[in-house]
Design an enzyme around this catalytic site. Structure first.
Site, PDB file in Angstrom:
ATOM      1  N   GLU A  61       0.859  -1.187   0.000  1.00 16.64           N
ATOM      2  CA  GLU A  61       0.000   0.000   0.000  1.00 16.64           C
ATOM      3  C   GLU A  61       0.893   1.232   0.000  1.00 16.64           C
ATOM      4  OE1 GLU A  61      -2.972   0.359   3.082  1.00 16.64           O
ATOM      5  OE2 GLU A  61      -3.824   2.102   2.064  1.00 16.64           O
TER       6      GLU A  61
ATOM      7  N   CYS B 286      -6.698   0.973   2.521  1.00 17.79           N
ATOM      8  CA  CYS B 286      -7.653   2.090   2.557  1.00 17.79           C
ATOM      9  C   CYS B 286      -7.441   3.068   1.409  1.00 17.79           C
ATOM     10  CB  CYS B 286      -7.522   2.835   3.871  1.00 17.79           C
ATOM     11  SG  CYS B 286      -8.055   1.873   5.268  1.00 17.79           S
TER      12      CYS B 286
ATOM     13  N   ASN C 214     -12.303  -3.015  -0.049  1.00 15.49           N
ATOM     14  CA  ASN C 214     -11.303  -3.320   0.982  1.00 15.49           C
ATOM     15  C   ASN C 214     -12.011  -3.605   2.297  1.00 15.49           C
ATOM     16  OD1 ASN C 214      -8.700  -3.467   2.233  1.00 15.49           O
ATOM     17  ND2 ASN C 214      -8.978  -1.383   2.974  1.00 15.49           N
ATOM     18  N   GLU C 215     -12.016  -2.622   3.211  1.00 18.68           N
ATOM     19  CA  GLU C 215     -12.620  -2.874   4.526  1.00 18.68           C
ATOM     20  C   GLU C 215     -14.030  -2.291   4.568  1.00 18.68           C
ATOM     21  OE1 GLU C 215      -9.808  -1.262   7.326  1.00 18.68           O
ATOM     22  OE2 GLU C 215      -8.811  -3.199   7.542  1.00 18.68           O
TER      23      GLU C 215
HETATM   24  O1  AHR Z   1      -2.442  -1.537   6.563  1.00 15.10           O
HETATM   25  C1  AHR Z   1      -2.899  -0.275   6.931  1.00 15.10           C
HETATM   26  C2  AHR Z   1      -4.396  -0.160   6.825  1.00 15.10           C
HETATM   27  O2  AHR Z   1      -5.011  -1.045   7.702  1.00 15.10           O
HETATM   28  C3  AHR Z   1      -4.976  -0.535   5.495  1.00 15.10           C
HETATM   29  O3  AHR Z   1      -4.959   0.503   4.610  1.00 15.10           O
HETATM   30  C4  AHR Z   1      -6.374  -0.900   5.822  1.00 15.10           C
HETATM   31  O4  AHR Z   1      -6.928  -1.821   4.929  1.00 15.10           O
HETATM   32  C5  AHR Z   1      -6.309  -1.367   7.252  1.00 15.10           C
HETATM   33  O5  AHR Z   1      -7.216  -0.719   8.039  1.00 15.10           O
END
Ligand code: AHR
Length: 656
Positions: free
Chosen positions: A44, A239, A370-371
């Site tokens: 990321e 994120c 993602n989340e």
């Molecule tokens: O790894 C950091 C963050 O943790 C990522 O962006 C997210 O998916 C999770 O909340």
């Protein structure tokens, strides 16, 4: 007499200290295959992981496109009337709208522009740096530029002259060799002569990039990733895919094609944490989807891109696209598959070809969201699933289960997804070490009727706030992760992809820790957690086999954890043992089902008594693997695993 008693006492104590454990390996019963994707990496753009990290560009804000147009730049002049800068905005242009106009009115004195890089620029003595810029002069012949590399103290450690700027915009290049090493150096452009010059896309790259690609990736960082031999590369997050709101989401189409035309956006980690604010954190997308695919291919990892599912971060804005306006998002997913796999006669396959890769990237996995959580995710996910599988039935979809490892959102997601068709459900756990130790059996009794598990983001988070950036990557955390990973391996039929997160962090510019690999402008350091990942990923094996004590799997009794695989390709039994106890333990290993008269066993060990040990950029590594040998005779091996240790035992056997 006293001395004898003392010796006897020490002897008895040492006997007590080394507990004996009788472990049995059923070597001839192959239980489940281990997926080639089992151990991968999660990338990321957080902690300056892309711009300022993996993407080797040294100039920050090279095209003056940051909202504060001169962020990262500084004017240095001998007198105020010597020179001045204007930022000109050609708003009619679709991309790269701004450039800088420098006016020098007097020949005497000096005027210079310097760029601070990403917390400085790293220069290595005797290494070459490729400078380039777009420029034109309004009055020909009257101006020259001096391009200088400066060290931390501002001394020139390399320079080049440019005197061929014409009245037409053109790209001008120069190569500069650094005469010294600097960790927080700068680029300085001195304007000589008199007149007006327009400049744009000012760039400086080390010549020595990964695979020598101009404008490419930082060699040392890629090497560390490649050394993990990851089964997959997930990108671009996290994120960052969601964005703080929908306009801030990651849109892959803006990250491909000519690098100069990729439209910059704010990196969401710029403003995410007030205590770690990074006002200069933007995404230039010099590292975009094409480069991610290429990187995956280079390191032999299956690409796993994740796309936005029409939802921004639910922790931030919670903005979602209206259901009847989801189509552009779906198109992004379908077009991405075409970009990766399509014939070069298709619209997106053609772009891949034009960028230099006629062969498909063999995309097999695609993450949707993602989340995300609750019905708003599931209803959007369903539309994606239907559209993707209708056109590309062989694509394996990875769906999410939200940000938590258990609880309402998690249960709801699994309840719904079990009846849909994702191949894998992404689970995240950022938890204390104790959680990892207790959950080594998490998947032993998981419902196996539905999708498989992608342990997509995990890391043990210790308490406290260590002063050193790398301090959260303690041995305590890594050891707990190793214990947990034996549970992932034992359940390789259910868990088919796993990745520690996040992958990268700049020691002077991080927002989130712990992270797997730390770097500064000159070097990288592997954390203890990295070595744990590497021990597993480079010893993946092909099939799970049982290792038990009194008929039961080892999931933490008296601190011992274990899992085993066999590698049918190399003919090796691979046994992982984790000792989380503060004392050594004697392993009495019995191999059943095979006849092994004698075998030289290679043992890779990671251990240190001090659980707070970590590896820092500024010091020699405290936790790193050690290799030993032992002899296995008549199917038996006695091995003492040290206190607080992870060990991988490799026993050569006949190939199947
Ligand atoms: O790894 C950091 C963050 O943790 C990522 O962006 C997210 O998916 C999770 O909340």
């Amino acid at each position: 007499m006293k001395r004898l008693i003392l010796i006897a006492a020490v002897f008895i104590m040492s006997m007590v200290a080394v507990a004996q454990r009788k472990l049995v390996v059923s070597a001839d019963k192959l239980l489940n295959p281990v997926a080639p994707t089992m151990w991968g990496v999660f990338f990321e753009d957080i902690n300056f992981g892309a711009d300022g990290g993996l993407y080797a560009e040294l100039v920050k804000n090279r095209s003056f496109e940051f909202p504060t147009a001169l962020m990262g730049w500084r004017e240095n002049r001998s007198s105020y009337d010597k020179g001045r800068i204007l930022i000109i905005n050609k708003a009619t242009q679709e991309t790269n709208t701004r450039f800088a106009r420098v006016t020098i009115e007097k020949e005497d004195g000096n005027y210079a522009l310097s760029n601070e890089g990403f917390r400085g620029m790293g220069f290595h003595k005797d290494k070459q740096y490729d400078f380039s810029l777009m420029a034109r002069v309004l009055t020909p012949g009257a101006m020259q530029l001096k391009i200088q590399l400066l060290n931390n103290a501002g001394t020139v450690i390399g320079s080049a002259a440019i005197n061929d700027v014409t009245t037409e915009w053109k790209k001008i290049t120069a190569s500069i060799t650094a005469t010294d090493t600097a960790q927080r150096g700068k680029l300085n452009i001195v304007f000589e002569g008199e007149g007006i010059i327009d400049i744009d896309i000012i760039s400086l790259f080390p010549k020595d990039t990964w695979k020598g690609r101009p404008g490419g990736l930082r060699n040392d960082i890629v090497q560390k990733i490649a050394d993990l031999k990851p089964g997959f590369l997930r990108f671009p997050g996290g994120c960052i895919v969601e964005g703080k709101d929908l306009t801030n989401r990651y849109q892959w189409k803006t990250t491909v094609g000519n690098t100069d035309d990729r439209t910059l956006i704010m990196n969401r980690w710029n403003v995410e944490f007030r205590h770690r604010a990074a006002p200069d954190y933007y995404q230039s997308f010099g590292l975009g989807f094409y480069e991610y695919f290429l990187l995956a291919e280079d390191i032999g990892a299956a690409p796993l891109p994740i796309i936005n599912c029409g939802m921004a971060c639910q922790f931030n804005s919670g903005e979602v696209v209206a259901m009847d306006e989801l189509q552009p998002y779906i198109n992004d997913a379908l077009d991405l598959i075409e970009f990766a796999n399509g014939a070069i006669t298709t619209q997106w396959g053609k772009l891949r070809n034009d960028m230099g890769h006629p062969a498909p990237f063999n995309l097999q996995f695609l993450g949707v969201g993602n989340e995300q959580w609750e019905p708003q995710y599931i209803e959007r996910y369903k539309v994606f699933e239907k559209a993707i599988l209708a056109k590309y039935p062989n694509i394996k979809i990875v769906s999410g289960s939200g940000p938590f490892a258990e609880g309402e959102y998690f249960n709801y997601a699994w309840k719904e997804l079990r009846h849909l068709q994702p191949s894998l459900v992404d689970e995240h756990y950022y938890k204390p070490p104790e959680w990892f130790l207790k959950n080594a059996n998490r998947y032993d009794n998981y419902d196996r009727s539905g999708p498989k598990v992608f342990a997509g983001e995990y890391a043990a988070h210790i308490k406290g706030n260590p002063a050193a950036a790398e301090g959260m990557n303690s041995w305590e955390a890594a050891l707990a992760e190793a214990a947990f990973m034996t549970g992932l391996e034992r359940n390789a039929d259910m868990v088919q992809m796993c990745s520690y997160a996040p992958l990268l962090a700049h020691a002077d510019a991080w927002q989130w820790r712990p992270d797997l690999i730390w770097f500064d402008n000159l070097k990288t350091v592997a954390t203890p957690n990295y070595y744990v990942q590497q021990l597993f990923s480079t010893n993946r094996g092909t099939h799970v086999i049982a290792i038990t004590e009194e008929g039961k799997p080892l999931t933490g009794k008296e601190g011992l954890y274990s899992s085993a695989v066999t590698d049918a390709e190399t003919g090796t039994l691979i046994i992982k043992v984790v000792n989380n106890a503060a004392t050594a333990q004697m392993i009495d290993l019995n191999i059943m089902g095979l006849k092994i008269k004698k075998a030289a066993v290679v043992i890779q060990e990671l251990s240190t008594k001090d659980l707070s040990s970590c590896n820092k950029l500024s010091e020699l590594e405290q936790v790193k693997p050690d290799t030993k040998e032992a002899l296995l005779a008549a199917n038996k091996l006695l091995y003492t695993i040290p206190a607080n240790a992870v060990a991988v035992l490799k026993i050569p056997v006949k190939k199947k």
